[in-house]
Design an enzyme around this catalytic site. Sequence first.
Site: not given
Length: 158
Positions: A46-48, A51, A41
């Site tokens: 974590g995804c930030t 990325a 998401a």
Amino acid sequence: MSARLAPGDPAPDFTLSTDDGREVSLRDYRGRKVIVYFYPAALTSGCTKQACDFTEARESLEAQGYDVLGISPDKPEKLAKFRANDALTITLLSDPDKEVMQAWGAFGEKKLYGKVVTGVIRSTFVVDADGVIEKAMYNVKATGHVAKLHKDLGLTTG
């Protein structure tokens, strides 16, 4: 659960929308190596981190022949906000129906905080210039993953 891909398998082709509505197909990258990664998401910690790490490494990866495609189930509008919030420069793709994730084995049962749930399995794949899976990594960690990938591929960082 979706079947998992392994080195030597043909990479399943796809065409998905970017955060700005353009369509991108895996076949557009023939002749170059591609890192395809799946994340749960946009706009989550974590995804930030993952990325941002890929964005920071983008120029180095491109100089060494790799392009990066990040795929999540988020709609393009949310991906646009993600890009703007974190100054992301990698290509972000929307797979709201999760069909591509399922074809790549990146959606299914996983453990989350000790419970078995169904969702996006954080995964990274290296696809060679001919469209064949060179490396398939499932259940990767968001933090430190890009540095480990550089090391595993024998790439320079900088």
